[in-house]
Design an enzyme around this catalytic site. Structure first.
Site, PDB file in Angstrom:
ATOM      1  N   CYS A 134       1.424  43.793  53.387  1.00 38.95           N
ATOM      2  CA  CYS A 134       1.875  43.910  54.775  1.00 38.95           C
ATOM      3  C   CYS A 134       1.400  42.747  55.643  1.00 38.95           C
ATOM      4  O   CYS A 134       0.259  42.741  56.121  1.00 38.95           O
ATOM      5  CB  CYS A 134       1.394  45.236  55.362  1.00 38.95           C
ATOM      6  SG  CYS A 134       1.907  45.474  57.069  1.00 38.95           S
ATOM      7  N   CYS A 137       0.496  43.762  59.230  1.00 43.94           N
ATOM      8  CA  CYS A 137      -0.814  44.413  59.371  1.00 43.94           C
ATOM      9  C   CYS A 137      -1.950  43.394  59.225  1.00 43.94           C
ATOM     10  O   CYS A 137      -2.938  43.459  59.953  1.00 43.94           O
ATOM     11  CB  CYS A 137      -1.014  45.474  58.304  1.00 43.94           C
ATOM     12  SG  CYS A 137       0.420  46.473  57.936  1.00 43.94           S
ATOM     13  N   ASP A 138      -1.833  42.485  58.275  1.00 43.95           N
ATOM     14  CA  ASP A 138      -2.992  41.672  57.872  1.00 43.95           C
ATOM     15  C   ASP A 138      -2.862  40.179  58.159  1.00 43.95           C
ATOM     16  O   ASP A 138      -3.836  39.436  57.991  1.00 43.95           O
ATOM     17  CB  ASP A 138      -3.239  41.855  56.359  1.00 43.95           C
ATOM     18  CG  ASP A 138      -3.514  43.304  56.006  1.00 43.95           C
ATOM     19  OD1 ASP A 138      -4.130  43.996  56.839  1.00 43.95           O
ATOM     20  OD2 ASP A 138      -3.102  43.759  54.929  1.00 43.95           O
TER      21      ASP A 138
END
Ligand code: NAP
Length: 311
Positions: A134, A137-138
Site C-alpha cells: 500500500c 499507507c506507507d
C-alpha cells in the site's frame, strides 16, 4: 436470536452501495465491516474514474461519503469477520470467532486481498520493515529513498506514480516488456522522470540489511535467468488480488481462483436463494469501483425482491 433481514459482509463500494439500497427499502441492513473497513478504495489515492467527480476524489473520502449515505437511511455497522457459515435454512447462520449472526438474506461483498509473491524476505519484512502492498499507507516513509514497485497493471502504475511524490527513484519491475495497465496510466508512468522501468525481470528474493530492514531486491531475467540486484529501502508489491471467499468454500460455488460463481443470467445470484455476491469477490473481469457499486445495487434489489416474495 435476532434474525436480520439483510446481512452484508464487507464495507467497500459493493457492500456500502448494497446497504444504501437495502436501507432505503426500509430493510435496516447490518454491515459487518471485516478487517479492512472501506475496502481497497481506502488505500487508493486519487480516483479519477468514478462518475460525478470531474476533478477526481480521494479513495478514502469516497468510501467515507458512501458510508455516510448508507448510514443516513439506517444502515448499522459492526466490526467482525465471518469464518464459516450454514446457509441451508430460511435463516442463514454465519459464524465469527465470537458471535453467530442469523439473517434472511446475505450479501457477500468481501472484496479481494493483495496477492503476495511467496519469495524469501517477503514475509519476514512485511509491514514496517520495508515490504508493503500500500503506497498510500506507507509511501511517506520513503522520502528521498529509492523504492521498487512490482507488477505491470493499473495498481502497480498507480503505486509507482504516487510514490514519485516521496521517493527519489521508483523502479517499476515487470516480468514482461510492456505494461498491462490502461493506456493513460502506462503513458504517465513511462514518461515520468523518476520512474525507471525494469522489463522482463521477476523477483527472486527481498534482501535484508543487518537490522532486518529491506536493503534491496534480487531479480532474475526471465529469458536468461541472469541475476541482478537493485538497492532500495522499500518494496511495494502490486501483482493483483485474491478474492476473500475462504469462509464459503464448500458452501457456495467458487471458480478455481476462488471467485464466487453466480447463476446463469445473473451477476449476483448464488445457487442459494437469498444469498448474493457483489464486487471484487465475484468479479474477475472488471474490478472497478463503479462496477462493484453496481453489483451491490443489484444484490440489494434481489434481496428486497426475495424478502417480498417470502411475505
Ligand atoms: P492485474 O491487472 O491483474 O495486474 C497484476 C500484474 O502483476 C500483472 O502485470 C502481472 O503480470 C503481475 N504479476 C502477477 N503475478 C506476478 C508474480 N508472481 N510475479 C511478478 N508479477 C506478477 O492487477 P491490478 O493491477 O491490481 O488491477 C486489478 C484490476 O483493478 C484491473 O482491472 C485494473 O484495471 C483495476 N484497477 C484500476 C485502477 C484505476 O482505474 N485507477 C487502479 C487499480 C486497479 P502479467 O502482466 O505478466 O500477468
Amino acid at each position: 436470536m435476532i434474525v436480520e433481514k439483510v446481512l452484508i459482509l464487507g464495507s467497500g463500494c459493493a457492500g456500502l452501495t448494497a446497504a444504501l439500497y437495502a436501507a432505503r427499502a426500509n430493510l435496516s441492513p447490518l454491515i459487518l465491516e471485516g478487517s479492512m473497513p472501506g475496502g481497497q478504495l481506502t488505500t487508493t489515492s486519487e480516483v479519477e474514474n468514478y462518475p460525478g467527480f470531474p476533478e477526481g476524489v480521494d479513495g478514502f473520502e469516497l468510501t467515507q461519503r458512501m458510508r455516510k449515505q448508507a448510514e443516513r437511511f439506517g444502515t448499522r455497522f459492526e466490526n467482525d469477520d465471518i469464518t464459516h457459515c450454514d446457509l441451508t435454512g430460511p435463516a442463514k447462520q454465519l459464524f465469527s470467532k465470537t458471535k453467530t449472526y442469523s439473517a434472511q438474506t446475505v450479501i457477500i461483498a468481501t472484496g479481494a486481498s493483495p496477492r503476495l509473491l511467496g519469495i524469501p524476505g517477503e514475509k519476514e519484512m512485511y509491514g514496517g520493515k520495508g515490504v508493503t502492498t500500500c503506497a498510500t499507507c506507507d509511501g511517506a516513509f520513503y522520502r528521498g529513498m529509492d523504492v521498487v514497485v512490482l507488477g505491470g497493471g493499473d495498481s502497480a502504475c498507480e503505486e509507482a506514480l504516487f510514490l514519485t511524490h516521496f521517493a527519489s527513484k521508483v523502479y517499476l519491475v515487470h516480468r514482461r516488456d510492456s505494461l498491462r495497465a490502461s493506456k493513460i496510466m502506462a503513458e504517465r508512468v513511462l514518461k515520468h522522470p523518476k520512474i525507471v522501468p525494469v522489463w522482463n525481470h521477476t523477483p527472486i528474493a527481498i534482501l535484508p540489511d543487518a537490522a532486518g530492514l529491506v536493503c534491496g531486491i534480487k531479480l532474475a531475467d526471465v529469458s536468461t535467468q541472469a541475476l541482478t540486484e537493485i538497492a532500495c529501502k522499500g518494496v511495494f508489491i502490486a501483482i493483483g488480488h485474491i478474492p476473500n471467499s475462504a469462509a464459503f468454500k464448500g458452501t457456495l460455488a467458487l471458480d478455481p481462483n476462488g471467485y464466487f460463481l453466480t447463476e446463469a443470467g445473473s451477476q449476483v445470484k448464488t445457487s442459494i436463494p437469498g444469498v448474493y455476491v457483489a464486487g471484487d469477490c465475484a468479479d474477475h473481469i472488471y474490478r472497478q469501483a463503479i462496477t462493484a457499486a453496481g453489483m451491490g445495487c443489484q444484490a440489494a434489489i434481489e434481496a428486497e425482491r426475495y424478502l417480498g416474495e417470502l411475505g
